[in-house]
Scaffold this motif. Structure first.
Motif, short mmCIF file in Angstrom:
data_model
loop_
_atom_site.label_atom_id
_atom_site.label_comp_id
_atom_site.label_asym_id
_atom_site.label_seq_id
_atom_site.Cartn_x
_atom_site.Cartn_y
_atom_site.Cartn_z
N LYS A 30 36.29 40.14 26.59
CA LYS A 30 36.48 41.30 25.70
C LYS A 30 35.36 42.31 25.87
CE LYS A 30 39.04 38.74 22.25
NZ LYS A 30 39.01 38.12 20.93
N LEU A 31 34.13 41.83 26.00
CA LEU A 31 32.99 42.74 26.18
C LEU A 31 33.11 43.54 27.47
CD1 LEU A 31 30.02 40.49 25.02
CD2 LEU A 31 30.97 42.48 23.84
N LEU A 32 33.60 42.91 28.53
CA LEU A 32 33.73 43.58 29.82
C LEU A 32 35.10 44.21 30.03
CD1 LEU A 32 31.92 40.97 32.09
CD2 LEU A 32 31.01 43.12 31.18
N ASP A 33 35.97 44.11 29.03
CA ASP A 33 37.33 44.65 29.11
C ASP A 33 38.08 44.09 30.32
OD1 ASP A 33 39.49 46.10 28.18
OD2 ASP A 33 38.97 47.87 29.35
N VAL A 34 37.97 42.77 30.52
CA VAL A 34 38.67 42.09 31.61
C VAL A 34 39.91 41.42 31.02
CG1 VAL A 34 38.53 40.28 33.35
CG2 VAL A 34 36.53 41.68 32.86
N GLN A 35 41.07 41.77 31.55
CA GLN A 35 42.30 41.17 31.07
C GLN A 35 42.63 39.98 31.96
OE1 GLN A 35 44.19 44.88 31.20
NE2 GLN A 35 43.26 45.44 29.28
N ASN A 36 42.17 38.81 31.52
CA ASN A 36 42.28 37.62 32.35
C ASN A 36 43.41 36.69 31.95
OD1 ASN A 36 41.12 36.80 29.98
ND2 ASN A 36 39.55 35.54 30.91
N LYS A 37 44.25 37.11 31.04
CA LYS A 37 45.42 36.33 30.64
C LYS A 37 46.67 37.16 30.95
CE LYS A 37 42.89 33.32 28.25
NZ LYS A 37 42.62 32.01 28.70
N LYS A 38 47.59 36.58 31.71
CA LYS A 38 48.82 37.28 32.06
C LYS A 38 50.02 36.49 31.54
CE LYS A 38 46.95 39.58 36.07
NZ LYS A 38 47.16 40.03 37.42
N PHE A 39 51.00 37.23 31.03
CA PHE A 39 52.18 36.61 30.44
C PHE A 39 53.45 37.30 30.93
CE2 PHE A 39 48.68 36.03 27.55
CZ PHE A 39 48.79 34.70 27.18
#
Length: 70
Positions: A30-39
């Motif tokens: 969240k701090l790095l704005d990394v979207q590491n979950k894909k659905f």
């Protein structure tokens, strides 16, 4: 490979729309704005009932998402 047929568990409709989205997971992401979950989403076209299926991501894709601001 056998083709699967879809049936909505709520209204028994056989038509659906498919889409996908990404979300963050964990404080560091969240701090790095990394979207590491894909659905992947499967939504009934009649009643809108939606099911979510987790899609595996690779470390390389997570790094690439971070670098390009994904």
């Amino acid at each position: 490979m056998a083709q699967q047929t879809y049936e909505c568990p709520k209204c028994h409709n056989h038509q659906y729309d498919s889409d996908q989205f990404q979300a963050t997971g964990g404080t560091f992401a969240k701090l790095l704005d990394v979207q590491n979950k894909k659905f992947i989403t499967i939504s009934c076209t009649r009643c809108g009932f939606t099911e979510l299926y987790r899609q595996n991501t690779t470390t390389g894709m997570n790094v690439l998402d971070f670098l390009i601001g994904g």
